[in-house]
Design a protein around this motif. Structure first.
Motif, PDB file in Angstrom:
ATOM      1  N   ILE A  99       0.656  -1.633  -0.108  1.00 30.03           N
ATOM      2  CA  ILE A  99       0.097   0.491   0.200  1.00 30.03           C
ATOM      3  C   ILE A  99       0.895   1.038   0.032  1.00 30.03           C
ATOM      4  O   ILE A  99       0.355   2.227  -0.578  1.00 30.03           O
ATOM      5  N   ARG A 100       2.298   1.334   0.730  1.00 35.48           N
ATOM      6  CA  ARG A 100       2.542   2.325   0.709  1.00 35.48           C
ATOM      7  C   ARG A 100       3.679   2.683  -0.743  1.00 35.48           C
ATOM      8  O   ARG A 100       3.679   3.865  -0.941  1.00 35.48           O
ATOM      9  N   LYS A 101       3.842   1.652  -1.592  1.00 40.90           N
ATOM     10  CA  LYS A 101       4.476   1.871  -2.695  1.00 40.90           C
ATOM     11  C   LYS A 101       3.301   2.810  -3.528  1.00 40.90           C
ATOM     12  O   LYS A 101       3.048   4.068  -4.497  1.00 40.90           O
ATOM     13  N   PHE A 135     -11.338   2.563   5.171  1.00 36.88           N
ATOM     14  CA  PHE A 135     -11.167   2.509   6.670  1.00 36.88           C
ATOM     15  C   PHE A 135      -9.213   2.116   6.571  1.00 36.88           C
ATOM     16  O   PHE A 135      -8.613   1.430   5.809  1.00 36.88           O
ATOM     17  N   MET A 136      -8.665   2.759   7.311  1.00 40.19           N
ATOM     18  CA  MET A 136      -7.420   2.796   7.072  1.00 40.19           C
ATOM     19  C   MET A 136      -6.150   2.872   8.331  1.00 40.19           C
ATOM     20  O   MET A 136      -6.683   4.091   9.084  1.00 40.19           O
ATOM     21  N   ASP A 137      -5.472   2.304   8.304  1.00 38.38           N
ATOM     22  CA  ASP A 137      -5.086   1.683  10.520  1.00 38.38           C
ATOM     23  C   ASP A 137      -3.826   1.705   9.944  1.00 38.38           C
ATOM     24  O   ASP A 137      -2.940   0.495   9.728  1.00 38.38           O
ATOM     25  N   PRO A 138      -2.834   2.207   9.408  1.00 34.78           N
ATOM     26  CA  PRO A 138      -0.978   1.307   9.168  1.00 34.78           C
ATOM     27  C   PRO A 138      -0.533   1.777  10.571  1.00 34.78           C
ATOM     28  O   PRO A 138      -1.024   2.011  11.559  1.00 34.78           O
ATOM     29  N   ALA A 167       3.063   6.810   6.712  1.00 33.21           N
ATOM     30  CA  ALA A 167       2.583   6.489   5.939  1.00 33.21           C
ATOM     31  C   ALA A 167       1.075   6.626   5.546  1.00 33.21           C
ATOM     32  O   ALA A 167       0.362   6.940   4.671  1.00 33.21           O
ATOM     33  N   VAL A 168       0.722   7.619   6.769  1.00 31.57           N
ATOM     34  CA  VAL A 168      -1.109   8.246   6.318  1.00 31.57           C
ATOM     35  C   VAL A 168      -0.665   8.890   5.284  1.00 31.57           C
ATOM     36  O   VAL A 168      -1.545   9.090   3.995  1.00 31.57           O
ATOM     37  N   ASN A 169       0.043   9.949   5.452  1.00 30.69           N
ATOM     38  CA  ASN A 169       0.822  11.356   4.022  1.00 30.69           C
ATOM     39  C   ASN A 169       0.158  10.566   2.608  1.00 30.69           C
ATOM     40  O   ASN A 169      -0.486  10.805   2.073  1.00 30.69           O
ATOM     41  N   GLN A 221       0.971  11.027  17.027  1.00 31.48           N
ATOM     42  CA  GLN A 221       2.083  11.907  16.735  1.00 31.48           C
ATOM     43  C   GLN A 221       2.425  12.271  15.323  1.00 31.48           C
ATOM     44  O   GLN A 221       3.458  12.953  14.980  1.00 31.48           O
ATOM     45  N   GLU A 222       1.319  11.618  15.098  1.00 28.81           N
ATOM     46  CA  GLU A 222       1.638  11.523  12.994  1.00 28.81           C
ATOM     47  C   GLU A 222       0.717  13.036  12.901  1.00 28.81           C
ATOM     48  O   GLU A 222      -0.765  12.907  12.698  1.00 28.81           O
ATOM     49  N   ARG A 223       1.062  14.052  12.342  1.00 32.11           N
ATOM     50  CA  ARG A 223      -0.013  15.042  11.822  1.00 32.11           C
ATOM     51  C   ARG A 223      -0.398  14.699  10.591  1.00 32.11           C
ATOM     52  O   ARG A 223       0.514  14.345   9.797  1.00 32.11           O
ATOM     53  N   ILE A 224      -1.591  14.306  10.309  1.00 34.53           N
ATOM     54  CA  ILE A 224      -2.730  14.204   8.490  1.00 34.53           C
ATOM     55  C   ILE A 224      -1.614  15.454   7.677  1.00 34.53           C
ATOM     56  O   ILE A 224      -2.765  17.377   8.439  1.00 34.53           O
ATOM     57  N   VAL A 225      -1.591  16.039   7.217  1.00 37.00           N
ATOM     58  CA  VAL A 225      -1.303  16.954   5.380  1.00 37.00           C
ATOM     59  C   VAL A 225      -2.447  16.497   4.685  1.00 37.00           C
ATOM     60  O   VAL A 225      -2.040  15.796   3.878  1.00 37.00           O
ATOM     61  N   LEU A 226      -3.841  16.651   4.347  1.00 38.58           N
ATOM     62  CA  LEU A 226      -4.436  16.390   2.884  1.00 38.58           C
ATOM     63  C   LEU A 226      -3.547  17.235   1.741  1.00 38.58           C
ATOM     64  O   LEU A 226      -3.723  18.262   1.671  1.00 38.58           O
ATOM     65  N   PRO A 227      -3.479  15.547   1.009  1.00 41.93           N
ATOM     66  CA  PRO A 227      -2.323  16.325  -0.566  1.00 41.93           C
ATOM     67  C   PRO A 227      -3.436  17.077  -1.385  1.00 41.93           C
ATOM     68  O   PRO A 227      -2.829  17.628  -2.016  1.00 41.93           O
ATOM     69  N   THR A 228      -5.006  17.314  -0.876  1.00 40.12           N
ATOM     70  CA  THR A 228      -4.973  17.630  -1.563  1.00 40.12           C
ATOM     71  C   THR A 228      -6.723  18.677  -1.941  1.00 40.12           C
ATOM     72  O   THR A 228      -7.072  18.615  -0.451  1.00 40.12           O
ATOM     73  N   ASP A 229      -7.394  19.311  -2.818  1.00 39.73           N
ATOM     74  CA  ASP A 229      -8.537  20.321  -2.053  1.00 39.73           C
ATOM     75  C   ASP A 229      -9.630  19.653  -1.314  1.00 39.73           C
ATOM     76  O   ASP A 229     -11.364  19.510  -1.583  1.00 39.73           O
ATOM     77  N   THR A 230      -9.361  18.081  -2.907  1.00 41.30           N
ATOM     78  CA  THR A 230     -10.797  17.554  -2.483  1.00 41.30           C
ATOM     79  C   THR A 230     -11.396  16.544  -1.285  1.00 41.30           C
ATOM     80  O   THR A 230     -11.946  15.916  -0.951  1.00 41.30           O
TER      81      THR A 230
END
Length: 183
Positions: free
Chosen positions: A100-102, A117-120, A126-128, A153-162
Motif C-alpha cells: 500500500i505504501r508504494k 478504513f486506514m489503520d497503518p 504512512a498516512v499522508n 504524533q502523526e499529523r495529517i496533511v491532506l494532499p488536495t483540496d478534494t
C-alpha cells in the motif's frame, strides 16, 4: 477481538500470530461505528492495512454491500481469508495482497468506494503518502468518508483540496481522523 454488532455480532476474529498486527481496540471500533451512524449501509468498503479485517468485517456485519481488504503481510492476509471463510462472506468480499505504501494501482480496475478504513502501523508516517495515492487512483465515490486510525504524533496533511478533515477524536495516544472526499 470480536465483531461488535450486526449479523455477525459476537463472532471471534482470527488474528495473525506475532506482534506485527496491532488490532483496533473494541472501544475504538465501537466509537468509530457510532460516529459513522449508519453511513456504511449498502456501501462499498475499502479496508487498508487490514490486519485481521476487523473494520471491514464489522461494516459488512452492519449492512455494507461489499468490502475489499488490502494488506502486504502474508500472515495478515491468511487471517483475513480465514475470517471471511469462517463468517461465510466470501461473496461480499475480496482480498488483495499489496504494498500500500508504494501505490494503490491495484484499485484502478475496481468500482469506487463509499467508505475507507486506514489503520497503518504507527511510527511509519504512512498516512499522508497513502492519502495522496488514494486521492490519485480514482477509487473514491463522491462524498466518500475515510476513517484513519493513527498515532497522535502523526499529523495529517491532506494532499488536495478534494479531501477535507471533517472530525478528529482522541483515544489516549491514538487519533481517529474522519476525512471526507469532496469530489
Amino acid at each position: 477481538m470480536r465483531v461488535i454488532s450486526g449479523t455477525l455480532k459476537g463472532r471471534r476474529l482470527v488474528c495473525p500470530p506475532g506482534l506485527a498486527t496491532r488490532p483496533t481496540a473494541d472501544r475504538i471500533k465501537e466509537s468509530i461505528f457510532n460516529i459513522l451512524s449508519g453511513r456504511f449501509q449498502e456501501s462499498r468498503v475499502l479496508d487498508l492495512f487490514a490486519g485481521t479485517g476487523a473494520l471491514g468485517i464489522e461494516a459488512l456485519s452492519r449492512g455494507a454491500a461489499f468490502a475489499v481488504f488490502i494488506d502486504q503481510a502474508k500472515a495478515a492476509m491468511d487471517a483475513i481469508q480465514r475470517n471471511i471463510r469462517a463468517f461465510g462472506i466470501e461473496g461480499r468480499s475480496r482480498t488483495i495482497r499489496w504494498n500500500i505504501r508504494k501505490n494503490l494501482n491495484c484499485l484502478r480496475s475496481t468500482p469506487s468506494f463509499d467508505l475507507v478504513f486506514m489503520d497503518p502501523p504507527y511510527s511509519t508516517n504512512a498516512v499522508n503518502p497513502v492519502l495522496t495515492s488514494l486521492a490519485a487512483c480514482g477509487a473514491l465515490c463522491p462524498g466518500a468518508r475515510i476513517v484513519i486510525e493513527h498515532s497522535d504524533q502523526e499529523r495529517i496533511v491532506l494532499p488536495t483540496d478534494t479531501l477535507v478533515l471533517a472530525d478528529q477524536r482522541g483515544f489516549g495516544k491514538t487519533l481517529v481522523s474522519f476525512v471526507d472526499a469532496m469530489i
